[in-house]
Design a protein around this motif. Structure first.
Motif, PDB file in Angstrom:
ATOM      1  N   ARG A 141       0.854  -1.131  -0.028  1.00  0.00           N
ATOM      2  CA  ARG A 141       0.034   0.099  -0.149  1.00  0.00           C
ATOM      3  C   ARG A 141       0.786   1.355  -0.033  1.00  0.00           C
ATOM      4  NH1 ARG A 141      -5.202  -1.076   0.675  1.00  0.00           N
ATOM      5  NH2 ARG A 141      -5.705  -3.257   1.606  1.00  0.00           N
ATOM      6  N   SER A 143       3.318   3.831  -1.991  1.00  0.00           N
ATOM      7  CA  SER A 143       3.437   4.636  -3.143  1.00  0.00           C
ATOM      8  C   SER A 143       4.686   4.156  -3.688  1.00  0.00           C
ATOM      9  CB  SER A 143       3.245   5.966  -3.347  1.00  0.00           C
ATOM     10  OG  SER A 143       4.498   6.539  -2.511  1.00  0.00           O
ATOM     11  N   ALA A 176      -6.628  -2.193 -13.926  1.00  0.00           N
ATOM     12  CA  ALA A 176      -6.303  -0.963 -13.333  1.00  0.00           C
ATOM     13  C   ALA A 176      -6.927  -0.711 -12.182  1.00  0.00           C
ATOM     14  CB  ALA A 176      -6.505   0.193 -14.422  1.00  0.00           C
ATOM     15  N   ALA A 177      -8.374  -1.096 -12.239  1.00  0.00           N
ATOM     16  CA  ALA A 177      -9.171  -0.758 -11.135  1.00  0.00           C
ATOM     17  C   ALA A 177      -8.936  -1.646  -9.925  1.00  0.00           C
ATOM     18  CB  ALA A 177     -10.551  -1.011 -11.721  1.00  0.00           C
ATOM     19  N   ARG A 180      -5.908  -0.437  -8.129  1.00  0.00           N
ATOM     20  CA  ARG A 180      -6.186   0.935  -7.252  1.00  0.00           C
ATOM     21  C   ARG A 180      -6.903   0.708  -6.120  1.00  0.00           C
ATOM     22  NH1 ARG A 180      -6.235   3.797  -4.376  1.00  0.00           N
ATOM     23  NH2 ARG A 180      -6.717   6.151  -4.318  1.00  0.00           N
ATOM     24  N   THR A 185      -1.349   3.554  -5.339  1.00  0.00           N
ATOM     25  CA  THR A 185      -1.747   4.904  -5.871  1.00  0.00           C
ATOM     26  C   THR A 185      -0.624   5.417  -6.670  1.00  0.00           C
ATOM     27  OG1 THR A 185      -0.632   6.041  -3.923  1.00  0.00           O
ATOM     28  CG2 THR A 185      -3.116   5.558  -3.777  1.00  0.00           C
ATOM     29  N   SER A 186       0.547   4.881  -6.955  1.00  0.00           N
ATOM     30  CA  SER A 186       1.590   5.074  -7.798  1.00  0.00           C
ATOM     31  C   SER A 186       2.522   3.886  -7.956  1.00  0.00           C
ATOM     32  CB  SER A 186       2.332   6.499  -7.235  1.00  0.00           C
ATOM     33  OG  SER A 186       3.229   6.216  -6.170  1.00  0.00           O
ATOM     34  N   LEU A 253      -3.977   2.607 -16.140  1.00  0.00           N
ATOM     35  CA  LEU A 253      -3.586   2.934 -14.597  1.00  0.00           C
ATOM     36  C   LEU A 253      -3.987   4.325 -14.383  1.00  0.00           C
ATOM     37  CD1 LEU A 253      -0.426   0.811 -14.183  1.00  0.00           C
ATOM     38  CD2 LEU A 253      -2.721   0.488 -12.999  1.00  0.00           C
ATOM     39  N   ALA A 256      -7.210   5.474 -13.844  1.00  0.00           N
ATOM     40  CA  ALA A 256      -8.043   4.748 -12.474  1.00  0.00           C
ATOM     41  C   ALA A 256      -7.413   5.342 -11.362  1.00  0.00           C
ATOM     42  CB  ALA A 256      -7.736   3.221 -12.393  1.00  0.00           C
ATOM     43  N   GLY A 257      -6.537   6.460 -11.290  1.00  0.00           N
ATOM     44  CA  GLY A 257      -6.080   7.363 -10.400  1.00  0.00           C
ATOM     45  C   GLY A 257      -4.647   6.890  -9.929  1.00  0.00           C
ATOM     46  N   VAL A 258      -3.990   6.047 -10.771  1.00  0.00           N
ATOM     47  CA  VAL A 258      -2.716   5.429 -10.267  1.00  0.00           C
ATOM     48  C   VAL A 258      -1.500   6.236 -10.992  1.00  0.00           C
ATOM     49  CG1 VAL A 258      -1.102   3.426  -9.961  1.00  0.00           C
ATOM     50  CG2 VAL A 258      -3.280   3.240  -9.834  1.00  0.00           C
ATOM     51  N   SER A 259      -0.777   6.858 -10.505  1.00  0.00           N
ATOM     52  CA  SER A 259       0.268   7.735 -11.181  1.00  0.00           C
ATOM     53  C   SER A 259       1.385   6.675 -11.685  1.00  0.00           C
ATOM     54  CB  SER A 259       0.831   8.676 -10.307  1.00  0.00           C
ATOM     55  OG  SER A 259       1.416   8.371  -9.407  1.00  0.00           O
TER      56      SER A 259
END
Length: 483
Positions: A141, A143, A176-177, A180, A185-186, A253, A256-259
């Motif tokens: 969990r 980044s 990707a979902a 996340r 998150t990254s 990704l 889906a909010g993942v950098s």
């Protein structure tokens, strides 16, 4: 031909379709030379008559079949084709023109890899996974870290986010979902791993323009939309499908909010933790799609996966050996078979026309219900797949909705192998393979031969008159890509 013949034929086809869907398809015991076509085993003895067809309908006479097909198959555009026709229920040979001489099959070869896949793992789903290694001192969990997209040999994995559709394909957006949802998150790096498949990504005998013309992508265990630039796109395929898939996944990704940091390809860390997975439709559905659309990417992937399951290299060499071995173990004739690929794109492939018909008959016989997908996957003349725009002219229209056949087209090959119900209600299996230069006129000539066979009431008591216009009056058909 009597006026009742078309009604009998359509009724037989309707009942045949119902039997296929209900899983009740079976035929009677074989006779004569049929054992060589049917394969080994006791699954033929004492079987019921093919559901929906009249077992008492007269079997066509070989001399009458030969006379009926002499004109269509004698068309100079076909350049002396090989031909093989049998009665499906009895196995009686109705026409044999060089059926034991191996020739180039083009995409009719896909019936062979279909047989291998359906024999090996008809209900399996191809899995694409994402594995994660956190940064040093971190956890899942945290980044940063590295995500690997690991291909499982599913070229139908899609970048589409449109809802619904059939079949329900595996989606990058779902992967990707899940990433996340795992709390990531990254990712400092996103790496694509297509290492399940090994060896060259193009086969001997493939033309240089196959990839640029969009006929096939270089074979990879990691592809998105079969190497196309977008779902359902046409035109060139990516020369580096694994890299293209990884880039598309990175985009999913970020949506889906993942950098995402860097993007690359390479082998996954064996110690990485799985955080996401999506699955293809069952293999039997993929096989049906492969046959209907003549999908080269699916054919090559399925061949490699059969090889992998059998402990062979997941390469062209392993796939071709695996397919041949499965056919031989099923008791199907493989003498003279020499394969460079399993999609039929290579001009170096050789197979007996008899073998193609034997594969079709194995799908009709009881005891191998998984193979019935071969029959349901065959394009329908005038209605679906690579036969959807054929059988529309006056000299072929009688075959529309009746002929179900796998097409094959290369620069120097035009072929057609499949099934039909004749005017008397007999299910016939056939293979026509022409060494002629690729042209719309060559495919049209093959269609005329199959159409003539559908109108066959080829018994002494029946009139077999169906007008076939001379070649000069036939409209040309446009050339098509390899099928």
């Amino acid at each position: 031909m009597t006026s009742a013949a078309p009604v009998a034929r359509v009724g037989g086809l309707t009942a045949l379709a119902g039997a296929l869907l209900a899983g009740s398809l079976s035929v009677g015991p074989t006779t004569g030379s049929a054992a060589e076509l049917a394969g080994s085993g006791s699954d033929r003895a004492g079987a019921a008559v093919l559901g929906g067809l009249d077992s008492a309908a007269p079997i066509p006479q070989p001399a009458a079949v030969a006379a009926r097909l002499a004109g269509p198959l004698g068309d100079p555009v076909l350049a002396r084709p090989a031909a093989f026709v049998i009665d499906a229920q009895s196995g009686r040979v109705l026409l044999d023109v060089r059926s034991r001489i191996p020739v180039a099959p083009a995409s009719t070869l896909k019936t062979a890899v279909a047989t291998a896949a359906l024999t090996t793992f008809p209900d399996d789903r191809l899995r694409t996974t994402v594995v994660y290694s956190p940064p040093a001192g971190g956890n899942a969990r945290t980044s940063g870290g590295t995500l690997w997209l690991v291909g499982g040999g599913d070229p139908t994995l899609t970048a589409s986010t449109a809802p619904g559709g059939y079949p329900a394909l595996a989606r990058l957006s779902d992967l990707a979902a899940q990433v996340r949802a795992a709390g990531i998150t990254s990712a400092a790096r996103v790496i694509g791993d297509g290492g399940l498949f090994v060896g060259p990504d193009r086969a001997p005998g493939w033309r240089d323009n196959y990839v640029t013309d969009g006929d096939v992508a270089p074979v990879s265990a990691l592809e998105v939309d079969a190497g196309r630039s977008a779902p359902e796109a046409v035109g060139p395929r990516s020369p580096t499908p694994a890299a293209a898939a990884t880039t598309a996944f990175a985009a999913a990704l970020m949506t889906a909010g993942v950098s995402v940091g860097s993007v690359a390809t390479g082998p996954a860390d064996p110690a990485a933790q799985r955080v996401a997975a999506v699955y293809s439709p069952p293999v039997r559905v993929l096989v049906e799609r492969m046959l209907t659309q003549s999908d080269n990417d699916l054919a090559e992937s399925l061949g490699r996966l059969v090889a992998h399951r059998r402990g062979l290299p997941a390469s062209f060499t392993g796939a071709t050996r695996a397919v041949r071995d499965v056919l031989a173990e099923a008791g199907l004739p493989v003498a003279g078979m020499a394969l460079a690929d399993v999609s039929g794109l290579s001009i170096a492939n050789l197979i007996m026309p008899m073998t193609l018909v034997a594969i079709l008959r194995a799908a009709v016989l009881p005891g191998r219900p998984a193979l019935r997908t071969i029959l349901t996957g065959l394009p329908v003349a005038g209605f679906s797949g690579t036969l959807g725009d054929r059988y529309t002219t006056g000299d072929t229209a009688i075959g529309a909705g009746d002929v179900r056949a796998k097409t094959g087209t290369l620069h120097n090959v035009s072929s057609l192998a499949g099934q039909l119900v004749d005017a008397d209600g007999r299910l016939l299996l056939f293979a026509f393979l022409s060494p002629a230069e690729e042209a719309g006129s060559t495919k049209a000539a093959l269609d005329r031969a199959a159409a003539a066979l559908t109108g066959c009431g080829c018994t002494p008591a029946r009139s077999t008159t169906v007008a076939i216009p001379p070649a000069a009056s036939r409209p040309p058909a446009a050339s098509r890509p390899p099928t």
